[in-house]
Design an enzyme around this catalytic site. Structure first.
Site, PDB file in Angstrom:
ATOM      1  N   LYS A  53     -28.280 -16.173   8.222  1.00 43.03           N
ATOM      2  CA  LYS A  53     -26.890 -15.810   7.858  1.00 43.03           C
ATOM      3  C   LYS A  53     -25.925 -16.306   8.927  1.00 43.03           C
ATOM      4  O   LYS A  53     -24.854 -16.834   8.609  1.00 43.03           O
ATOM      5  CB  LYS A  53     -26.762 -14.289   7.682  1.00 43.03           C
ATOM      6  CG  LYS A  53     -27.512 -13.727   6.490  1.00 43.03           C
ATOM      7  CD  LYS A  53     -26.973 -14.256   5.181  1.00 43.03           C
ATOM      8  CE  LYS A  53     -27.699 -13.716   3.965  1.00 43.03           C
ATOM      9  NZ  LYS A  53     -27.425 -14.461   2.740  1.00 43.03           N
TER      10      LYS A  53
ATOM     11  N   TYR B 115     -34.223 -13.796   9.097  1.00 45.22           N
ATOM     12  CA  TYR B 115     -33.279 -13.630   7.978  1.00 45.22           C
ATOM     13  C   TYR B 115     -31.847 -13.571   8.506  1.00 45.22           C
ATOM     14  O   TYR B 115     -30.960 -14.296   8.042  1.00 45.22           O
ATOM     15  CB  TYR B 115     -33.611 -12.356   7.178  1.00 45.22           C
ATOM     16  CG  TYR B 115     -32.483 -11.957   6.259  1.00 45.22           C
ATOM     17  CD1 TYR B 115     -32.208 -12.685   5.111  1.00 45.22           C
ATOM     18  CD2 TYR B 115     -31.653 -10.867   6.557  1.00 45.22           C
ATOM     19  CE1 TYR B 115     -31.145 -12.342   4.274  1.00 45.22           C
ATOM     20  CE2 TYR B 115     -30.600 -10.519   5.736  1.00 45.22           C
ATOM     21  CZ  TYR B 115     -30.350 -11.258   4.599  1.00 45.22           C
ATOM     22  OH  TYR B 115     -29.284 -10.920   3.783  1.00 45.22           O
TER      23      TYR B 115
ATOM     24  N   SER C 126     -23.832 -10.932   5.684  1.00 43.62           N
ATOM     25  CA  SER C 126     -24.437  -9.591   5.746  1.00 43.62           C
ATOM     26  C   SER C 126     -24.007  -8.888   7.026  1.00 43.62           C
ATOM     27  O   SER C 126     -23.751  -9.540   8.057  1.00 43.62           O
ATOM     28  CB  SER C 126     -25.961  -9.766   5.756  1.00 43.62           C
ATOM     29  OG  SER C 126     -26.593  -8.574   6.141  1.00 43.62           O
TER      30      SER C 126
HETATM   31  P1  NAD Z   1     -31.627 -10.927  -4.984  1.00 43.65           P
HETATM   32  O1  NAD Z   1     -32.938 -11.371  -4.429  1.00 43.65           O
HETATM   33  O2  NAD Z   1     -31.611  -9.886  -6.034  1.00 43.65           O
HETATM   34  O3  NAD Z   1     -30.798 -12.200  -5.509  1.00 43.65           O
HETATM   35  C1  NAD Z   1     -30.907 -13.472  -4.910  1.00 43.65           C
HETATM   36  C2  NAD Z   1     -31.154 -14.465  -6.031  1.00 43.65           C
HETATM   37  O4  NAD Z   1     -31.247 -15.779  -5.471  1.00 43.65           O
HETATM   38  C3  NAD Z   1     -32.437 -14.200  -6.795  1.00 43.65           C
HETATM   39  O5  NAD Z   1     -32.140 -14.126  -8.167  1.00 43.65           O
HETATM   40  C4  NAD Z   1     -33.327 -15.397  -6.456  1.00 43.65           C
HETATM   41  O6  NAD Z   1     -34.183 -15.729  -7.530  1.00 43.65           O
HETATM   42  C5  NAD Z   1     -32.292 -16.464  -6.144  1.00 43.65           C
HETATM   43  N1  NAD Z   1     -32.748 -17.529  -5.244  1.00 43.65           N
HETATM   44  C6  NAD Z   1     -33.339 -17.409  -4.030  1.00 43.65           C
HETATM   45  N2  NAD Z   1     -33.570 -18.611  -3.493  1.00 43.65           N
HETATM   46  C7  NAD Z   1     -33.117 -19.535  -4.382  1.00 43.65           C
HETATM   47  C8  NAD Z   1     -33.085 -20.948  -4.395  1.00 43.65           C
HETATM   48  N3  NAD Z   1     -33.590 -21.687  -3.395  1.00 43.65           N
HETATM   49  N4  NAD Z   1     -32.542 -21.571  -5.477  1.00 43.65           N
HETATM   50  C9  NAD Z   1     -32.046 -20.860  -6.497  1.00 43.65           C
HETATM   51  N5  NAD Z   1     -32.062 -19.521  -6.550  1.00 43.65           N
HETATM   52  C10 NAD Z   1     -32.590 -18.854  -5.496  1.00 43.65           C
HETATM   53  O7  NAD Z   1     -30.734 -10.468  -3.738  1.00 43.65           O
HETATM   54  P2  NAD Z   1     -29.348  -9.696  -3.693  1.00 43.65           P
HETATM   55  O8  NAD Z   1     -29.592  -8.345  -3.158  1.00 43.65           O
HETATM   56  O9  NAD Z   1     -28.637  -9.848  -4.976  1.00 43.65           O
HETATM   57  O10 NAD Z   1     -28.631 -10.530  -2.555  1.00 43.65           O
HETATM   58  C11 NAD Z   1     -27.766 -11.606  -2.859  1.00 43.65           C
HETATM   59  C12 NAD Z   1     -27.274 -12.220  -1.554  1.00 43.65           C
HETATM   60  O11 NAD Z   1     -26.628 -11.210  -0.781  1.00 43.65           O
HETATM   61  C13 NAD Z   1     -28.398 -12.790  -0.672  1.00 43.65           C
HETATM   62  O12 NAD Z   1     -27.908 -13.961  -0.057  1.00 43.65           O
HETATM   63  C14 NAD Z   1     -28.603 -11.695   0.363  1.00 43.65           C
HETATM   64  O13 NAD Z   1     -29.085 -12.221   1.562  1.00 43.65           O
HETATM   65  C15 NAD Z   1     -27.197 -11.154   0.515  1.00 43.65           C
HETATM   66  N6  NAD Z   1     -27.163  -9.754   0.984  1.00 43.65           N
HETATM   67  C16 NAD Z   1     -27.862  -8.795   0.318  1.00 43.65           C
HETATM   68  C17 NAD Z   1     -27.829  -7.481   0.787  1.00 43.65           C
HETATM   69  C18 NAD Z   1     -28.640  -6.406   0.108  1.00 43.65           C
HETATM   70  O14 NAD Z   1     -28.907  -5.378   0.736  1.00 43.65           O
HETATM   71  N7  NAD Z   1     -29.032  -6.553  -1.149  1.00 43.65           N
HETATM   72  C19 NAD Z   1     -27.063  -7.151   1.902  1.00 43.65           C
HETATM   73  C20 NAD Z   1     -26.337  -8.169   2.545  1.00 43.65           C
HETATM   74  C21 NAD Z   1     -26.398  -9.479   2.066  1.00 43.65           C
HETATM   75  C1  WQD Z   2     -31.262   1.897   5.494  1.00 42.56           C
HETATM   76  C2  WQD Z   2     -31.695   3.097   6.315  1.00 42.56           C
HETATM   77  C3  WQD Z   2     -33.728   2.728   7.553  1.00 42.56           C
HETATM   78  C4  WQD Z   2     -36.313   2.302   4.059  1.00 42.56           C
HETATM   79  C5  WQD Z   2     -31.082  -4.073   5.401  1.00 42.56           C
HETATM   80  C6  WQD Z   2     -31.065  -5.411   6.044  1.00 42.56           C
HETATM   81  C7  WQD Z   2     -29.669  -5.940   6.078  1.00 42.56           C
HETATM   82  C8  WQD Z   2     -29.023  -5.888   4.699  1.00 42.56           C
HETATM   83  C9  WQD Z   2     -29.148  -4.557   4.061  1.00 42.56           C
HETATM   84  C10 WQD Z   2     -29.381  -7.976   3.665  1.00 42.56           C
HETATM   85  C11 WQD Z   2     -32.195   2.734   7.708  1.00 42.56           C
HETATM   86  C12 WQD Z   2     -33.925   3.806   6.508  1.00 42.56           C
HETATM   87  C13 WQD Z   2     -35.207   2.495   4.883  1.00 42.56           C
HETATM   88  C14 WQD Z   2     -37.347   3.278   4.037  1.00 42.56           C
HETATM   89  C15 WQD Z   2     -36.083   4.564   5.640  1.00 42.56           C
HETATM   90  N1  WQD Z   2     -29.674  -6.782   3.792  1.00 42.56           N
HETATM   91  N2  WQD Z   2     -35.107   3.604   5.658  1.00 42.56           N
HETATM   92  N3  WQD Z   2     -37.185   4.380   4.837  1.00 42.56           N
HETATM   93  O1  WQD Z   2     -31.900  -1.784   7.386  1.00 42.56           O
HETATM   94  O2  WQD Z   2     -29.493  -1.046   6.998  1.00 42.56           O
HETATM   95  O3  WQD Z   2     -30.264  -3.201   6.157  1.00 42.56           O
HETATM   96  O4  WQD Z   2     -30.529  -4.169   4.084  1.00 42.56           O
HETATM   97  O5  WQD Z   2     -28.583  -8.609   4.285  1.00 42.56           O
HETATM   98  O6  WQD Z   2     -29.775  -7.232   6.557  1.00 42.56           O
HETATM   99  O7  WQD Z   2     -31.554  -5.317   7.370  1.00 42.56           O
HETATM  100  O8  WQD Z   2     -31.074  -1.166   5.058  1.00 42.56           O
HETATM  101  O9  WQD Z   2     -32.000   0.058   3.149  1.00 42.56           O
HETATM  102  O10 WQD Z   2     -33.589  -1.071   4.759  1.00 42.56           O
HETATM  103  O11 WQD Z   2     -32.319   0.927   5.513  1.00 42.56           O
HETATM  104  O12 WQD Z   2     -36.008   5.577   6.357  1.00 42.56           O
HETATM  105  O13 WQD Z   2     -38.347   3.138   3.336  1.00 42.56           O
HETATM  106  O14 WQD Z   2     -32.794   3.727   5.649  1.00 42.56           O
HETATM  107  O15 WQD Z   2     -34.420   3.023   8.724  1.00 42.56           O
HETATM  108  O16 WQD Z   2     -31.793   3.757   8.580  1.00 42.56           O
HETATM  109  P1  WQD Z   2     -30.726  -1.745   6.529  1.00 42.56           P
HETATM  110  P2  WQD Z   2     -32.313  -0.350   4.533  1.00 42.56           P
END
Ligand code: NAD
Ligand code: WQD
Length: 349
Positions: A157, A153, A129
């Site tokens: 990572k 969190y 991430s």
């Molecule tokens: P999500 O929660 O929709 O998907 C994650 C999936 O993993 C879920 O379906 C959940 O049920 C499953 N899961 C969690 N723990 C588990 C376990 N112990 N065993 C089996 N299954 C398990 O999340 P997402 O948005 O699709 O994110 C996917 C990956 O990408 C995550 O690792 C997240 O940290 C990373 N990521 C997400 C974002 C974002 O903003 N969505 C940004 C950067 C990184």
């Molecule tokens: C985006 C912008 C907020 C919600 C997070 C995680 C990061 C990654 C992606 C997993 C920011 C603003 C948000 C709201 C708002 N996830 N905001 N009102 O913080 O960039 O990243 O998700 O890895 O680890 O930290 O994403 O969508 O939460 O925020 O004003 O209700 O929107 O302040 O500027 P962020 P976000």
């Protein structure tokens, strides 16, 4: 024979979109997910969207920490590579419940890596991430920047990235790509799959979408006194289908036989967009007004975060295609067709 890919967390938001792109690219896919933050119906819909390729998809409800179940699966199926999405991802919850995050994300990953090693399945794509950059001193973020965690969190990572570097050091048969996603938004253009977070959304666009369909009264904007064009935070939003395609490119890189080692790549567009610009784009494609409540900054939020995309473009031969308007259009298409996500009004909160 098509390569067989294990996708952990494949029922989730990014996982489901990636599984679809993998199937359409000709891979065979087995999804492992404990459905902690997802629904089995997402897998069914992916299979339908994949048409004739849907037959190449299988699902196993397994928690990654159940090493015996994982071992059994690997005994029965040969996997050419693993894409590891499974993990908990809510930043605020990780601050409240750090042990839950360390237990699920770290123990789940170690269990997976041990089973992979025991079966000599050594190709891995891991969901890292942009959070690993913490609050960077400059933008765009380049992969060689120092890493720092702002919450448990983010720390999971960084630790998993370090574990991956260590296992590659110990055994150079490992080929690992760490993908650092920026801010995934949008949905598949069919509106049939999308993001359906349980509980109150943490991220901007799922919240905006729930306001637009009437599930929440207003969006709270966290901070309008940043040094940005309109005072609100800047992020690099990327269409989830572009992100999914980035995984197909990463897999191709792993399979092309180059000595990849353990490498990190940003997946972003390289463009920054403010909160107010995102809201305006969403209002314009949806025709819905999103009422705003201005509030203070959210603790731990960076001011401006966007990716350098040069390394992924050059080495993965991948570049994001979709615009902010297309991301918002597809987010709205999903939201308007599924106002309660995969659930019903009764099951929502
Ligand atoms: P999500 O929660 O929709 O998907 C994650 C999936 O993993 C879920 O379906 C959940 O049920 C499953 N899961 C969690 N723990 C588990 C376990 N112990 N065993 C089996 N299954 C398990 O999340 P997402 O948005 O699709 O994110 C996917 C990956 O990408 C995550 O690792 C997240 O940290 C990373 N990521 C997400 C974002 C974002 O903003 N969505 C940004 C950067 C990184
Ligand atoms: C985006 C912008 C907020 C919600 C997070 C995680 C990061 C990654 C992606 C997993 C920011 C603003 C948000 C709201 C708002 N996830 N905001 N009102 O913080 O960039 O990243 O998700 O890895 O680890 O930290 O994403 O969508 O939460 O925020 O004003 O209700 O929107 O302040 O500027 P962020 P976000």
């Amino acid at each position: 024979m098509a390569e067989s890919i294990l996708v952990t967390g494949g029922a989730g938001y990014i996982g489901s979109h990636t599984v679809l792109q993998l199937l359409l690219s000709g891979f065979r896919v087995v999804v492992v997910d404990n459905l902690n933050n997802s629904a089995a119906v997402a897998i069914k819909r992916v299979s339908e969207l994949a048409g004739e390729f849907g037959k190449n998809l299988a699902f196993q409800q397994i928690d990654l920490r159940d090493k015996a179940a994982l071992n059994k699966l690997f005994d029965l199926t040969h996997f050419d590579a693993v894409i590891h999405f499974a993990g908990l991802k809510a930043v605020g919850e990780s601050v409240q419940k750090p042990l839950l995050y360390y237990n699920n994300n770290l123990i789940g990953t170690i269990s997976l890596l041990e089973v992979m090693a025991a079966h000599r399945c050594m190709k891995l794509v891991f969901s890292s991430s942009a959070t690993v950059y913490g609050c960077p001193k400059e933008v765009p973020c380049r992969e060689e920047f120092p890493l720092s965690a702002l919450n448990p969190y983010g720390r999971t990572k960084i630790i998993i990235e370090e574990i991956c570097r260590d296992i590659h050091c110990a055994d150079s048969d490992w080929k690992i790509i760490l993908l650092r996603y920026f801010n995934p938004v949008g949905a598949h253009s069919s509106g049939y799959i999308g993001d359906d977070p349980h509980g109150v959304p943490n991220n901007l666009m799922p919240f905006v979408q729930q306001v637009a369909v009437g599930r929440r009264p207003a969006l709270t904007v966290y901070g309008n006194d940043y040094s940005t064009k309109d005072g609100t935070g800047v992020r690099d939003y990327i269409h989830v289908v572009d992100l999914a395609d980035g995984h197909v490119s990463a897999l191709k890189k792993l399979f092309e036989g180059s000595n990849i080692g353990c490498e990190a790549y940003n997946l972003g567009t390289g463009k920054g967009t403010t909160v107010l610009e995102m809201v305006a784009a969403f209002e314009s494609v949806s025709g819905k007004k999103v009422p705003l409540v201005m509030a203070g900054r959210r603790p731990g939020d960076a001011e401006i975060l966007y990716a350098s995309t040069a390394k992924a473009e050059k080495e993965l031969k991948w570049k994001a295609k979709y615009s902010i308007e297309e991301m918002c259009r597809d987010q709205w298409n999903w939201a308007s067709k599924n106002p309660y996500g995969y659930g019903s009004p009764d099951s929502s909160d």
